[in-house]
Design an enzyme around this catalytic site. Structure first.
Site, PDB file in Angstrom:
ATOM      1  N   CYS A  76       8.343  23.075 -10.422  1.00 38.23           N
ATOM      2  CA  CYS A  76       8.050  21.796  -9.773  1.00 38.23           C
ATOM      3  C   CYS A  76       7.429  20.823 -10.770  1.00 38.23           C
ATOM      4  O   CYS A  76       6.644  21.207 -11.624  1.00 38.23           O
ATOM      5  CB  CYS A  76       7.073  21.992  -8.612  1.00 38.23           C
ATOM      6  SG  CYS A  76       7.834  22.632  -7.134  1.00 38.23           S
ATOM      7  N   HIS A  77       7.784  19.565 -10.604  1.00 37.53           N
ATOM      8  CA  HIS A  77       7.174  18.515 -11.415  1.00 37.53           C
ATOM      9  C   HIS A  77       5.832  18.115 -10.799  1.00 37.53           C
ATOM     10  O   HIS A  77       5.723  18.015  -9.573  1.00 37.53           O
ATOM     11  CB  HIS A  77       8.065  17.268 -11.439  1.00 37.53           C
ATOM     12  CG  HIS A  77       9.352  17.478 -12.146  1.00 37.53           C
ATOM     13  ND1 HIS A  77      10.453  18.054 -11.537  1.00 37.53           N
ATOM     14  CD2 HIS A  77       9.731  17.200 -13.415  1.00 37.53           C
ATOM     15  CE1 HIS A  77      11.446  18.108 -12.404  1.00 37.53           C
ATOM     16  NE2 HIS A  77      11.038  17.603 -13.554  1.00 37.53           N
ATOM     17  N   MET A 111       8.492  20.365  -1.617  1.00 36.44           N
ATOM     18  CA  MET A 111       7.666  21.520  -1.964  1.00 36.44           C
ATOM     19  C   MET A 111       6.187  21.238  -1.690  1.00 36.44           C
ATOM     20  O   MET A 111       5.443  22.136  -1.299  1.00 36.44           O
ATOM     21  CB  MET A 111       7.874  21.929  -3.424  1.00 36.44           C
ATOM     22  CG  MET A 111       9.287  22.434  -3.704  1.00 36.44           C
ATOM     23  SD  MET A 111       9.865  23.714  -2.565  1.00 36.44           S
ATOM     24  CE  MET A 111       8.668  24.991  -2.850  1.00 36.44           C
ATOM     25  N   GLU A 112       5.775  20.008  -1.876  1.00 36.69           N
ATOM     26  CA  GLU A 112       4.380  19.653  -1.588  1.00 36.69           C
ATOM     27  C   GLU A 112       4.082  19.768  -0.101  1.00 36.69           C
ATOM     28  O   GLU A 112       3.025  20.280   0.289  1.00 36.69           O
ATOM     29  CB  GLU A 112       4.082  18.237  -2.110  1.00 36.69           C
ATOM     30  CG  GLU A 112       3.976  18.154  -3.615  1.00 36.69           C
ATOM     31  CD  GLU A 112       5.290  18.283  -4.379  1.00 36.69           C
ATOM     32  OE1 GLU A 112       5.242  18.429  -5.613  1.00 36.69           O
ATOM     33  OE2 GLU A 112       6.380  18.232  -3.757  1.00 36.69           O
ATOM     34  N   ASP A 126      -7.767  32.887   7.206  1.00 35.25           N
ATOM     35  CA  ASP A 126      -8.993  33.316   6.521  1.00 35.25           C
ATOM     36  C   ASP A 126     -10.238  33.015   7.353  1.00 35.25           C
ATOM     37  O   ASP A 126     -11.142  33.845   7.449  1.00 35.25           O
ATOM     38  CB  ASP A 126      -9.108  32.631   5.162  1.00 35.25           C
ATOM     39  CG  ASP A 126     -10.374  33.034   4.433  1.00 35.25           C
ATOM     40  OD1 ASP A 126     -10.599  34.251   4.247  1.00 35.25           O
ATOM     41  OD2 ASP A 126     -11.153  32.137   4.054  1.00 35.25           O
TER      42      ASP A 126
END
Length: 155
Positions: A76-77, A111-112, A126
């Protein structure tokens, strides 16, 4: 292999050169869900989980993750994000997260958005695992993307 832009002519992985591309407005929306017990969902909704405000922490974690996507996904950039928003909807059996990522740049932000949703859901796990270790995360998917050479896309 020519359709896979992260592979060169020999099949070796490489980072795509986007230098010649024009900057355009790009946005992506992704979603996912964490299923849990009614007790865990109630604690999250009411803000009574022992670790604190689960939704606030998860939202910040998702935003931080989007900003670090290029450090996590090898090809990824790094992108100058102009917006990351995390929307969370709690119901009786879990939390649905929706992430929106935007930029004005040379490559997309799918992707972000996907990374933001994933880390948001992992953070919820969590923070609530003391109540319900059997929670399940699923349905992480891209909903829409706009901008760029390939144009708009929607599920």
């Amino acid at each position: 292999m020519s359709d896979l832009t992260h592979l060169d002519a020999t099949g070796a992985a490489h980072m795509v050169d986007v230098g010649a591309k024009a900057d355009t407005r790009r946005e992506a929306v992704a979603t996912g869900r964490i299923e849990m017990s009614a007790e865990a969902a109630r604690a999250i909704r009411e803000g009574t989980a022992l670790k604190g405000d689960v939704l606030a922490v998860a939202r910040v974690a998702g935003i931080m993750a989007a900003k670090r996507t290029a450090e996590l996904i090898p090809l990824c950039h790094p992108l100058p994000l102009t917006r990351v928003a995390i929307d969370l909807a709690v119901d009786e059996t879990g939390v649905t997260a929706t992430a929106t990522a935007a930029t004005a740049g040379k490559t997309g932000v799918e992707m972000e958005a996907l990374t933001a949703v994933s880390v948001t859901l992992l953070t919820i796990y969590d923070m609530a695992k003391a109540i319900d270790k059997g929670m399940t995360i699923g349905g992480v998917q891209l909903l829409t993307k706009t901008g760029g050479k390939s144009g708009d896309w929607a599920r």
